[in-house]
Scaffold this motif. Structure first.
Motif, PDB file in Angstrom:
ATOM      1  N   ASP A  90       3.248 -12.123   7.896  1.00  0.00           N
ATOM      2  CA  ASP A  90       2.368 -12.549   7.446  1.00  0.00           C
ATOM      3  C   ASP A  90       2.673 -12.451   6.049  1.00  0.00           C
ATOM      4  OD1 ASP A  90       0.156 -13.785   6.808  1.00  0.00           O
ATOM      5  OD2 ASP A  90      -1.263 -13.026   7.910  1.00  0.00           O
ATOM      6  N   MET A  91       1.988 -13.514   5.165  1.00  0.00           N
ATOM      7  CA  MET A  91       2.400 -13.268   3.310  1.00  0.00           C
ATOM      8  C   MET A  91       0.845 -12.944   2.670  1.00  0.00           C
ATOM      9  SD  MET A  91       5.440 -13.743   4.235  1.00  0.00           S
ATOM     10  CE  MET A  91       5.983 -15.525   5.189  1.00  0.00           C
ATOM     11  N   GLU A  92       0.098 -12.952   3.130  1.00  0.00           N
ATOM     12  CA  GLU A  92      -1.503 -11.676   3.080  1.00  0.00           C
ATOM     13  C   GLU A  92      -1.493 -10.345   3.662  1.00  0.00           C
ATOM     14  OE1 GLU A  92      -3.007 -12.708   0.119  1.00  0.00           O
ATOM     15  OE2 GLU A  92      -2.225 -15.180   0.685  1.00  0.00           O
ATOM     16  N   PRO A  93      -2.497  -9.834   3.126  1.00  0.00           N
ATOM     17  CA  PRO A  93      -2.931  -8.258   3.566  1.00  0.00           C
ATOM     18  C   PRO A  93      -3.485  -8.754   5.042  1.00  0.00           C
ATOM     19  CG  PRO A  93      -2.628  -8.160   0.494  1.00  0.00           C
ATOM     20  CD  PRO A  93      -2.564  -9.344   1.205  1.00  0.00           C
TER      21      PRO A  93
ATOM     22  N   ALA B 131       0.846  -1.102  -0.100  1.00  0.00           N
ATOM     23  CA  ALA B 131       0.144   0.068   0.314  1.00  0.00           C
ATOM     24  C   ALA B 131       0.915   1.763   0.415  1.00  0.00           C
ATOM     25  CB  ALA B 131      -1.360  -0.131   1.136  1.00  0.00           C
ATOM     26  N   ASP B 132       2.602   1.283  -0.052  1.00  0.00           N
ATOM     27  CA  ASP B 132       3.686   2.655   0.405  1.00  0.00           C
ATOM     28  C   ASP B 132       4.498   2.226  -0.358  1.00  0.00           C
ATOM     29  OD1 ASP B 132       5.235   3.820   1.766  1.00  0.00           O
ATOM     30  OD2 ASP B 132       3.740   4.629   1.998  1.00  0.00           O
ATOM     31  N   PRO B 133       4.750   3.135  -1.511  1.00  0.00           N
ATOM     32  CA  PRO B 133       6.224   2.655  -1.705  1.00  0.00           C
ATOM     33  C   PRO B 133       7.115   2.004  -1.556  1.00  0.00           C
ATOM     34  CG  PRO B 133       5.461   4.908  -2.406  1.00  0.00           C
ATOM     35  CD  PRO B 133       4.267   4.445  -1.382  1.00  0.00           C
ATOM     36  N   VAL B 134       7.035   3.043   0.354  1.00  0.00           N
ATOM     37  CA  VAL B 134       8.470   3.061   1.334  1.00  0.00           C
ATOM     38  C   VAL B 134       8.321   1.581   1.565  1.00  0.00           C
ATOM     39  CG1 VAL B 134       9.913   3.303   2.917  1.00  0.00           C
ATOM     40  CG2 VAL B 134       9.027   5.219   0.918  1.00  0.00           C
ATOM     41  N   TRP B 135       7.163   1.135   2.086  1.00  0.00           N
ATOM     42  CA  TRP B 135       6.849  -0.028   2.665  1.00  0.00           C
ATOM     43  C   TRP B 135       7.239  -1.311   1.838  1.00  0.00           C
ATOM     44  CZ3 TRP B 135       7.765   1.630   6.620  1.00  0.00           C
ATOM     45  CH2 TRP B 135       6.600   1.988   7.146  1.00  0.00           C
ATOM     46  N   ARG B 136       6.951  -1.094  -0.209  1.00  0.00           N
ATOM     47  CA  ARG B 136       6.799  -1.866  -1.305  1.00  0.00           C
ATOM     48  C   ARG B 136       8.251  -2.372  -1.280  1.00  0.00           C
ATOM     49  NH1 ARG B 136       3.020  -0.645  -4.217  1.00  0.00           N
ATOM     50  NH2 ARG B 136       4.196   1.788  -5.121  1.00  0.00           N
ATOM     51  N   ALA B 137       9.639  -1.419  -1.121  1.00  0.00           N
ATOM     52  CA  ALA B 137      11.002  -0.781  -1.778  1.00  0.00           C
ATOM     53  C   ALA B 137      11.413  -2.235  -0.923  1.00  0.00           C
ATOM     54  CB  ALA B 137      11.463   0.182  -1.674  1.00  0.00           C
ATOM     55  N   VAL B 138      11.521  -1.790   0.689  1.00  0.00           N
ATOM     56  CA  VAL B 138      12.392  -3.514   1.483  1.00  0.00           C
ATOM     57  C   VAL B 138      12.434  -4.652   1.202  1.00  0.00           C
ATOM     58  CG1 VAL B 138      11.863  -4.487   3.927  1.00  0.00           C
ATOM     59  CG2 VAL B 138      10.784  -2.242   3.603  1.00  0.00           C
ATOM     60  N   PRO B 139      13.187  -5.479   0.974  1.00  0.00           N
ATOM     61  CA  PRO B 139      13.921  -6.579   0.214  1.00  0.00           C
ATOM     62  C   PRO B 139      13.049  -7.670   0.642  1.00  0.00           C
ATOM     63  CG  PRO B 139      15.696  -4.567   0.960  1.00  0.00           C
ATOM     64  CD  PRO B 139      14.594  -3.948   1.252  1.00  0.00           C
ATOM     65  N   THR B 140      12.530  -7.849   1.867  1.00  0.00           N
ATOM     66  CA  THR B 140      11.557  -8.758   1.925  1.00  0.00           C
ATOM     67  C   THR B 140      10.863  -8.556   1.435  1.00  0.00           C
ATOM     68  OG1 THR B 140      11.267  -7.750   4.796  1.00  0.00           O
ATOM     69  CG2 THR B 140      13.395  -9.349   4.093  1.00  0.00           C
ATOM     70  N   VAL B 141       9.839  -7.870   1.163  1.00  0.00           N
ATOM     71  CA  VAL B 141       9.274  -8.165   0.465  1.00  0.00           C
ATOM     72  C   VAL B 141       8.874  -8.898  -0.753  1.00  0.00           C
ATOM     73  CG1 VAL B 141       7.085  -6.558  -0.857  1.00  0.00           C
ATOM     74  CG2 VAL B 141       8.276  -5.468   1.070  1.00  0.00           C
ATOM     75  N   GLN B 142       9.838  -8.858  -1.237  1.00  0.00           N
ATOM     76  CA  GLN B 142      10.175  -9.913  -2.394  1.00  0.00           C
ATOM     77  C   GLN B 142      10.887 -10.696  -2.214  1.00  0.00           C
ATOM     78  OE1 GLN B 142       8.562  -8.813  -5.010  1.00  0.00           O
ATOM     79  NE2 GLN B 142       8.503  -6.888  -4.545  1.00  0.00           N
ATOM     80  N   THR B 143      11.770 -11.004  -1.510  1.00  0.00           N
ATOM     81  CA  THR B 143      12.160 -11.968  -1.339  1.00  0.00           C
ATOM     82  C   THR B 143      11.634 -13.174  -0.606  1.00  0.00           C
ATOM     83  OG1 THR B 143      13.701 -10.831   0.979  1.00  0.00           O
ATOM     84  CG2 THR B 143      14.523 -10.847  -0.984  1.00  0.00           C
ATOM     85  N   LEU B 144      10.658 -12.540   1.185  1.00  0.00           N
ATOM     86  CA  LEU B 144       9.939 -13.621   1.576  1.00  0.00           C
ATOM     87  C   LEU B 144       9.030 -12.978   1.306  1.00  0.00           C
ATOM     88  CD1 LEU B 144      12.008 -12.458   5.193  1.00  0.00           C
ATOM     89  CD2 LEU B 144      12.595 -14.518   3.780  1.00  0.00           C
ATOM     90  N   GLY B 145       8.307 -12.695   0.603  1.00  0.00           N
ATOM     91  CA  GLY B 145       6.829 -12.143   0.259  1.00  0.00           C
ATOM     92  C   GLY B 145       6.309 -11.513   1.864  1.00  0.00           C
ATOM     93  N   VAL B 146       6.833 -10.752   2.208  1.00  0.00           N
ATOM     94  CA  VAL B 146       5.802 -10.328   3.394  1.00  0.00           C
ATOM     95  C   VAL B 146       4.721  -9.449   3.225  1.00  0.00           C
ATOM     96  CG1 VAL B 146       6.720  -9.100   5.426  1.00  0.00           C
ATOM     97  CG2 VAL B 146       8.213 -10.387   4.811  1.00  0.00           C
TER      98      VAL B 146
END
Length: 415
Positions: free
Chosen positions: A150-153, A113-128
């Motif tokens: 969690d891996m879901e919103p 929901a926010d570009p700063v949060w989306r840019a954190v690497p673990t969003v991609q590597t762990l699917g957070v």
């Protein structure tokens, strides 16, 4: 609708540049180091908390992070995939950094929901996709965080957030105990180093005292031989006092410094001889104070003692009696055998002692009010007396009342 708890943060993320400054704070990194947790092995006390958090909040992963200068170290984790579960460390920017910068519970319902949060690497590597982090503090500094992901919103409920906060409080207490233990160990080592340093100073001083004492001893002995018969007792007292000082200096050089054991230095001494010698040694001090030193009943019992040390004991006791007695009074020194014990008693007509003073009389470094006002001692006299007497297998007893004087008795086993 109820307002959210005051400790929650559901706001925009902190500026990334400010996050770096917060994480790299020297005070914060010092607090991290004080815990000793970075790089440490897993422990059940922390693992039980992360397992409980995962079960109660029904999340796929829960962890306790210790945030260093260049990585997150996971003191405990449940649900991490390999190789992270084995490595237990992750370099680079993480959500924990933002939790530290926010310095309060950070709640993210959807990382996309926010570009700063989306840019954190673990969003991609762990699917957070959802995150909650509670800061963990030690000594006023934030050293890490207790987190769930969690891996879901997910819309985190107030009850879930309060549950995690309580678990984080338990983890924080454990961190505080570890830091306190580490500090106590460091303080203990500092105290040992200070004690060693003091012993070295004492040893050096004691060593350097031996030469002038030897010169005094030789000079006094020579004078004693040359002086007329009627003047020799004066020099005799000097010789005995110098012998006692030499014994003290030698004791300071031994393994336990001030109160070194006297094994091997004991010899049979008559009680009357010891009492007479102590009175003769202290006579000049008593005369200067206007106190009359008197020998009362003297038993001829024999005791096995380190003569120099026991002379030191009686010297301390007589010196205390003189110090707290008014001019014109007398101090009595006597030796009485009772069964298998010899009682060496010093009685004065001084101000006496209160119940509180009697209770603390033998404490190292303690002085009564009058002693502190006078400023003429270190509060060690009776402590040394008791220690040396107990070393000889004896004990020390005091009888005293305010205004009625004091009687101190050294009880020693007879031969």
């Amino acid at each position: 609708m109820n307002a959210p708890p005051a400790w929650l943060l559901r706001a925009a993320p902190t500026d990334p540049n400010a996050v770096d400054q917060w994480v790299s704070s020297p005070a914060r990194l010092a607090a991290v180091a004080s815990t000793g947790l970075d790089g440490s092995e897993p422990e059940e006390s922390f693992d039980s908390l992360t397992k409980l958090a995962a079960r109660l909040l029904k999340v796929p992963a829960s962890f306790i992070s210790v945030v260093g200068a260049d990585r997150d170290f996971y003191k405990s984790q449940v649900g991490f995939p390999e190789p992270l579960a084995q490595a237990r460390a992750l370099p680079g920017r993480t959500f924990c950094h933002y939790t530290l910068a926010a310095d309060q519970v950070l709640v993210i319902d959807d990382t996309h929901a926010d570009p700063v949060w989306r840019a954190v690497p673990t969003v991609q590597t762990l699917g957070v996709r959802a995150y909650v982090g509670v800061p963990l503090r030690v000594g006023g500094e934030t050293v890490g965080s207790f987190c769930v992901i969690d891996m879901e919103p997910r819309r985190w409920s107030d009850e879930e957030l309060e549950t995690l906060r309580q678990l984080a409080i338990s983890a924080g207490r454990e961190l505080g105990l570890r830091a306190a233990l580490a500090e106590a160990r460091a303080d203990s080592e500092d105290a040992r180093a200070l004690a060693r340093s003091r012993e070295e100073v004492v040893a050096v001083v004691a060593h350097d005292l031996r030469t002038p004492l030897q010169i005094l001893q030789l000079s006094a002995t020579l004078l004693q031989r040359q002086m007329p018969q009627e003047q020799r007792p004066v020099i005799g007292r000097m010789v005995k006092a110098i012998d006692s000082m030499k014994s003290m200096a030698e004791g300071l050089l031994s393994s336990s410094a001030l109160l070194a054991p006297s094994a091997g230095r004991s010899r049979a001494v008559g009680a009357s001889e010891l009492a007479r010698d102590a009175v003769a040694m202290m006579a000049p001090i008593a005369e200067r104070a206007g106190i009359e030193l008197q020998l009362s009943a003297l038993d001829e019992a024999s005791i096995s003692i380190d003569y120099a040390r026991m002379l030191r004991v009686l010297g301390n006791v007589i010196g205390n009696a003189i110090k707290y007695s008014p001019s014109g009074t007398a101090v009595l020194v006597g030796a009485t055998r009772m069964g298998a014990e010899l009682l060496l008693t010093v009685t004065d007509q001084g101000r006496g002692m209160t119940a509180t003073e009697l209770e603390r009389a033998f404490d190292s470094g303690w002085q009564g009010a009058e002693g502190m006002v006078r400023g003429d001692g270190a509060g060690l006299g009776l402590f040394i007396v008791r220690t040396l007497v107990e070393e000889h297998g004896g004990r020390v007893e005091i009888a005293s009342q305010p205004g009625l004087g004091t009687a101190l008795t050294v009880v020693l086993p007879c031969q």
